[in-house]
Design a protein around this motif. Structure first.
Motif: not given
Length: 160
Positions: A3, A22, A27, A29, A44, A46
């Motif tokens: 992430k 992506k 993933k 954000q 999240f 990351p």
């Protein structure tokens, strides 16, 4: 799937980076308000953060300081401020890498992969941690209490 959290107020750039990453099985954000960074990190989780310096409300250096108070998540500074003094400050504050804009997304991807390889490899310096009957064996991924295996874990056991 690793992430990436992108903290940058340039929505065109973050949209392009989101699509690019992506397409490489990340993933992603994006965050446009730096004051929300800490709460997003907590939710999240990351694996790496891409952080701009020039942000509204607070600058990226202040965000980096706050991140380093609580987290060791790798951070790449990605910013138009490419002066050597800015690079030194960013690295001294705890950034893992620093890339000036404009940049090549494939190079940024290569830097991210390099950092994640280094971070995700088990350290060979200390393979067994022991304290008063509690033993963490990083080689066998086990937590032992008084010589009884209590938990068998993976490197990503604490991440979503």
């Amino acid at each position: 799937m690793n992430k990436i959290l992108i903290v940058d107020d340039d929505t065109k750039l973050t949209d392009l980076l989101e699509e690019f990453f992506k397409g490489h099985n990340f993933k992603v954000q994006s965050l446009y308000k730096p004051l929300e960074t800490m709460s997003v990190i907590e939710n999240f989780y990351p694996d790496i953060i891409i952080l701009d310096i020039t942000l509204p409300d607070v600058d990226g250096f202040q965000v980096l300081r706050k991140i380093r108070e609580f987290h060791d998540t790798p951070v790449i500074m990605l910013t138009a401020r490419g002066d050597i003094s800015d690079r030194i400050v960013g690295l001294d504050l705890g950034a893992d890498d620093y890339m000036p804009k404009p940049f090549e997304p494939r190079e940024l991807l290569a830097r991210i992969r390099s950092i994640l390889r280094r971070v995700n490899e088990p350290s060979s310096l200390v393979d067994i941690l022991e304290f008063e009957g509690l033993l963490v064996d990083k080689m066998s991924n086990c937590l032992n209490i008084l010589n009884v295996i209590v938990v068998k874990f993976t490197l990503k056991c604490c991440k979503n």
